[in-house]
Design a protein around this motif. Structure first.
Motif, PDB file in Angstrom:
ATOM      1  N   PHE A 153       0.927  -1.066  -0.199  1.00  0.00           N
ATOM      2  CA  PHE A 153       0.242   0.142   0.201  1.00  0.00           C
ATOM      3  C   PHE A 153       0.749   1.295   0.050  1.00  0.00           C
ATOM      4  O   PHE A 153       0.593   2.395  -0.694  1.00  0.00           O
ATOM      5  CB  PHE A 153      -0.885   0.054   1.204  1.00  0.00           C
ATOM      6  CG  PHE A 153      -1.664   1.159   1.287  1.00  0.00           C
ATOM      7  CD1 PHE A 153      -2.969   1.258   0.461  1.00  0.00           C
ATOM      8  CD2 PHE A 153      -1.513   2.078   2.244  1.00  0.00           C
ATOM      9  CE1 PHE A 153      -3.931   2.348   0.636  1.00  0.00           C
ATOM     10  CE2 PHE A 153      -2.270   3.247   2.104  1.00  0.00           C
ATOM     11  CZ  PHE A 153      -3.440   3.487   1.398  1.00  0.00           C
TER      12      PHE A 153
ATOM     13  N   GLY B 112      -2.780  -5.592  -1.813  1.00  0.00           N
ATOM     14  CA  GLY B 112      -2.214  -4.326  -1.282  1.00  0.00           C
ATOM     15  C   GLY B 112      -1.979  -3.363  -2.418  1.00  0.00           C
ATOM     16  O   GLY B 112      -2.056  -2.066  -2.234  1.00  0.00           O
TER      17      GLY B 112
ATOM     18  N   LEU C 283      -4.951  -1.617  -3.916  1.00  0.00           N
ATOM     19  CA  LEU C 283      -5.273  -0.350  -2.964  1.00  0.00           C
ATOM     20  C   LEU C 283      -4.151   0.611  -2.921  1.00  0.00           C
ATOM     21  O   LEU C 283      -4.784   2.076  -2.879  1.00  0.00           O
ATOM     22  CB  LEU C 283      -5.382  -0.906  -1.543  1.00  0.00           C
ATOM     23  CG  LEU C 283      -6.693  -1.898  -1.413  1.00  0.00           C
ATOM     24  CD1 LEU C 283      -6.505  -2.625   0.083  1.00  0.00           C
ATOM     25  CD2 LEU C 283      -7.983  -1.197  -1.504  1.00  0.00           C
TER      26      LEU C 283
ATOM     27  N   ALA D 198      -5.477   2.752  -5.858  1.00  0.00           N
ATOM     28  CA  ALA D 198      -6.673   3.412  -5.619  1.00  0.00           C
ATOM     29  C   ALA D 198      -6.130   4.529  -4.868  1.00  0.00           C
ATOM     30  O   ALA D 198      -6.993   5.723  -5.067  1.00  0.00           O
ATOM     31  CB  ALA D 198      -7.767   2.318  -5.014  1.00  0.00           C
ATOM     32  N   ASN D 199      -5.524   4.441  -3.902  1.00  0.00           N
ATOM     33  CA  ASN D 199      -5.114   5.512  -3.236  1.00  0.00           C
ATOM     34  C   ASN D 199      -4.455   6.816  -3.768  1.00  0.00           C
ATOM     35  O   ASN D 199      -4.566   7.919  -3.756  1.00  0.00           O
ATOM     36  CB  ASN D 199      -4.278   5.132  -1.875  1.00  0.00           C
ATOM     37  CG  ASN D 199      -4.405   6.374  -0.782  1.00  0.00           C
ATOM     38  OD1 ASN D 199      -5.511   6.685  -0.418  1.00  0.00           O
ATOM     39  ND2 ASN D 199      -3.176   6.659  -0.322  1.00  0.00           N
TER      40      ASN D 199
ATOM     41  N   ILE E  30     -11.783  -0.014  -4.048  1.00  0.00           N
ATOM     42  CA  ILE E  30     -11.538  -0.139  -2.886  1.00  0.00           C
ATOM     43  C   ILE E  30     -12.104  -1.150  -2.219  1.00  0.00           C
ATOM     44  O   ILE E  30     -11.284  -1.854  -1.512  1.00  0.00           O
ATOM     45  CB  ILE E  30     -11.979   1.199  -2.333  1.00  0.00           C
ATOM     46  CG1 ILE E  30     -11.286   2.383  -2.780  1.00  0.00           C
ATOM     47  CG2 ILE E  30     -11.372   1.109  -0.712  1.00  0.00           C
ATOM     48  CD1 ILE E  30     -12.171   3.377  -2.183  1.00  0.00           C
TER      49      ILE E  30
ATOM     50  N   GLY F 225      -9.905  -5.065  -0.171  1.00  0.00           N
ATOM     51  CA  GLY F 225      -9.836  -5.011   1.122  1.00  0.00           C
ATOM     52  C   GLY F 225     -10.810  -6.221   1.891  1.00  0.00           C
ATOM     53  O   GLY F 225     -10.304  -7.067   2.850  1.00  0.00           O
TER      54      GLY F 225
END
Lengths: 454, 337
Positions: free
Chosen positions: A391, A403, A406, A409-410, A423, A427
């Motif tokens: 992440f 990870g 994500l 995505a972040n 998201i 998760g």
């Protein structure tokens, strides 16, 4: 303390939550197998290569959202297998590819693209037309391919935004009761004739290639109807199919989780048992070293290790093991100290067996149930820590883990822009995998420590 | 204790040091080349480009020697100097990063970021532990009640979600779907503004809710488990027989006896949360130690990395130490001498 494997299984099969855990894990392994069989390894190696995802839609919702909507959103379709036919009239041979689309959506598609590779000599003529549900036929393109004296292969993408397509459509203005000038190609093609609204029904895209050479072929013929929903999970900002990423993330997560857990538990167990069995100064020295590792802040050091040494997936597994074995070594040491006072161990020692043999043959087997329980319990931590590292952007870029999805995505601010399908699934997958191992671990724990039962 | 601190720092220096050296050497070489080529008069003195090149290389060597970069990072003088500087809390100047007020002194940067991290994570831990102790006591006193089962389920489920993922979901819900809180936790107004503290607190709400939501379940579960063990002890039975109200037994007598392990876990989780801050702060863009740490590592800013590692490790060790002392306070049996 000692339990036979049969007894363990009998107790375990009585534990519903444990069985649920086993069920989930079997499902995850099945998913990994499906991933390995259905999605070729090449596809997932291309994960970070934007060029290989160009035919996919950008940030599109998963396809199943249409079941909950009254206004159906057009689905992104990639049609690869056309109905092919070829005929020869005199010296002209015609190859035709037809793509059938049942268009049942309430808004216009975002675009359409035809991609092909033609193999020919001379100058064949390519014509694309569309037969609509109301039997109006619109010609989209009529173009001759570049002249070539020898056999060549020619690759081209024809976009709905091309000027030639628009020009051809304007010639059909007589069919429509409204002006076409301001409309894009897809808004005309999929429109009813009286008002500019979607005409539902079956559309056939007909591609004809005329040439005087009978050797002419069309390869990799693909028709892409651009929509706003796609696949099981949708796509991300970089047009990647998230279902592929998630599916391939499963074996990776299982690999990371299980290998880290097994590795660190085995190291911790042998280390702890050795320290406990030897006692005295060896024990003291080994345990002080254990304390030092225990007191180091794990995550910051993991980050430093990943940045400076490398972030290949195998290295990260190794790094996670470095910090994983400490707690287990402590517990197994105290267990070994109890077991070594038992008479049969002393008997084995008096008989002159070597230390190594006593440890591996007489002490370690006693700790097996505990070992399995702690392996199961350490898996989730390993998976979440790896996900955390990924992440932060420190994961192995050649393997798309949950990870990393994500992380992307972040970086694209998915949360603040409401791209929930980017998201939620990764998760949830992390949590489900973790939970399954926790369930198994807890079930094993109640068997190993009867005290917890009530 | 102190040895651990030094060991951690040594590992850090060992890992980052060699990379840092090569980066520094490159920047020195670049700087000198720039200086010499800019100096037209000097360049014209040389007859051939080879001569100029050898001159430049000689200059670079000289500068590297002057900076002490010719010796490897593990050479005794350099290592000794580094350790000495750390001991007197002089972390030097950051190579790339600066604090909000523009200072590049590592101490300034750390002093600016540290209070924010402590503000967020200490508040969260306090709320978590209060909530956890209360709910844990409630469910521990009524084993197998609905509340008890809910607590246990919630604890297991919440602990398997990564905090930062819940953070992303919270941003989605509260910053996108219902626009109540801002998505980025860094206030946009300058530090000097009188409204800054208010804005900071407002921006803190979302990360705080997330941390509490994820944290208190496992806490309640822990407290419950300790409490169940103690409630079966004979002295509790005796108190019940005497007729002391159940509520008083749980909150004064039983909880007091459950305190030692709870305090230990509290201290450890407090310092553990500081380490976990790296990811949480990255999600919410909270301008604290964790984000500083991550930024420092991504540009390999050695002084900042060492300073931040030092502070993190020191906090970690201090809380372990504190936990030991508190354990002795609550549980007189472990006191010696």
């Amino acid at each position: 303390m000692s339990l036979s494997s049969h007894e363990v299984w009998q107790e375990f099969s009585g534990n519903k939550i444990g069985l649920v855990g086993v069920g989930i894990i079997i499902l995850l392994f099945a998913m990994s197998a499906v991933a390995a069989v259905t999605i070729p390894v090449e596809t997932f190696k291309e994960w970070n290569n934007p060029a290989s995802w160009i035919t996919f839609p950008k940030s599109s919702l998963p396809a199943w959202v249409n079941y909950f909507l009254s206004e159906k959103i057009p689905e992104h379709k990639i049609l690869k297998n056309p109905q092919t036919a070829s005929q020869t009239v005199g010296e002209i041979s015609v190859i035709s590819h037809g793509f059938v689309v049942d268009y049942e959506y309430d808004s216009f598609p975002s675009d359409f693209i035809y991609e092909y590779t033609a193999r020919y000599t001379g100058t064949p003529l390519l014509q694309i037309s569309i037969i609509r549900p109301d039997n109006v036929e619109l010609q989209l393109t009529s173009t001759s391919l570049p002249k070539s004296a020898t056999e060549t292969s020619y690759h081209e993408l024809i976009f709905s935004t091309d000027d030639s397509v628009k020009k051809n459509l304007r010639k059909n203005a007589k069919h429509f009761a409204f002006a076409l000038d301001q409309l894009s190609a897809e808004d005309v093609v999929f429109s009813a004739t009286d008002t500019n609204k979607v005409l539902k029904g079956r559309y056939v895209f007909q591609v004809n290639l005329y040439s005087i050479d009978s050797q002419t072929t069309i390869e990799d013929s693909k028709f892409i109807l651009g929509g706003k929903i796609y696949g099981l999970i949708g796509t991300d900002e970089l047009r990647r199919d998230l279902a592929v990423g998630l599916l391939w993330g499963t074996p990776l997560a299982l690999f990371i989780g299980i290998s880290v857990a097994v590795g660190s538990v085995v190291i911790g167990l042998i280390y702890g048992v050795f320290a406990g069995y030897k006692g005295k100064k060896t024990d003291e020295a080994l345990m002080r070293f254990n304390d030092v590792i225990y007191a180091m802040p794990a995550l910051p050091l993991l980050i430093i290790l990943a940045v400076t040494i490398g972030n290949s997936i195998f290295l990260i597994v190794g790094f996670l093991m470095i910090f994983g074995w400490v707690g287990i070594a402590k517990v197994s040491r105290s267990m070994a100290m109890q077991i070594k006072t038992l008479q049969y161990v002393e008997a084995a020692k008096i008989m002159g067996q070597k230390d190594i043999k006593v440890i591996f043959k007489h002490i370690l087997p006693q700790l097996l149930p505990y070992t399995f329980a702690s392996i199961a319990i350490s898996v989730p931590a390993a998976i979440t820590t790896e996900a955390g590292l990924s992440f932060l952007g420190l994961g192995d870029p050649t393997f798309p883990t949950w990870g990393q999805i994500l992380h992307d995505a972040n970086t694209f601010g998915a949360a603040a822009r409401g791209l929930w399908w980017w998201i939620v699934p990764p998760g949830v997958m992390i949590a489900i995998t973790g939970l399954a191992f926790v369930f198994i671990g807890n079930a094993m724990d109640t068997i190993v420590n009867p005290k917890l039962k009530r | 204790m102190f040895g651990v601190l030094m060991a951690t720092l040594l590992v850090t220096i060992a890992l980052v040091g060699s990379n840092m050296d090569s980066i520094l050497k490159q920047s020195v070489a670049f700087e000198i080349r720039q200086q010499i080529t800019d100096n037209k008069a000097l360049v014209e003195n040389f007859k051939s480009p080879e001569e100029l090149d050898s001159f430049i290389l000689a200059q670079i060597d000289q500068r590297i020697k002057a900076l002490g970069l010719d010796e490897p990072w593990y050479s005794p003088p350099r290592l000794g100097l580094a350790v000495y500087k750390i001991l007197i809390l002089d972390f030097g100047h950051a190579t790339f990063l600066t604090s909000d007020s523009g200072s590049s002194n590592v101490k300034d940067i750390l002093l600016e970021k540290l209070p924010r991290t402590i503000l967020l994570f200490t508040t969260a831990t306090v709320i978590i532990s209060l909530l956890g102790i209360f709910i844990g006591a409630l469910s521990g006193s009524k084993v197998n009640s609905k509340l008890d089962r809910m607590t246990s389920t919630f604890a297991v489920v919440s602990s398997s979600f990564p905090v930062w993922w819940i953070g992303m979901l919270m941003i989605f819900v509260f910053a996108f779907a219902y626009q109540i809180f801002p998505a980025r936790a860094t206030p946009l107004i300058p530090v000097t503004d009188p409204g800054y503290i208010g804005a900071l607190l407002y921006h803190m709400t979302l990360p705080l809710i997330t941390l509490v939501l994820i944290g208190f379940g496992s806490w309640a579960y822990l407290v419950r488990n300790f409490l169940i063990g103690i409630l079966q002890e004979d002295f509790i039975m005796a108190k019940r027989a005497v007729g002391i109200p159940e509520r008083k037994i749980i909150y004064t007598h039983a909880l007091k006896n459950a305190a030692p392990p709870i305090v230990t876990v509290l201290a450890l989780s407090l310092s553990g949360s500081l380490g976990g801050a790296v990811i949480t702060e990255a999600v919410f863009d909270w301008p604290g130690m964790g984000r500083l740490y991550f930024e420092a590592i991504s540009v390999l800013d050695l002084p900042v990395i060492i300073g931040a590692t030092y502070v993190l490790t020191a906090f970690f060790l201090a809380s372990i130490f504190l936990a030991d002392i508190l354990y002795g306070y609550f549980d007189p049996r472990v006191r010696t001498g």
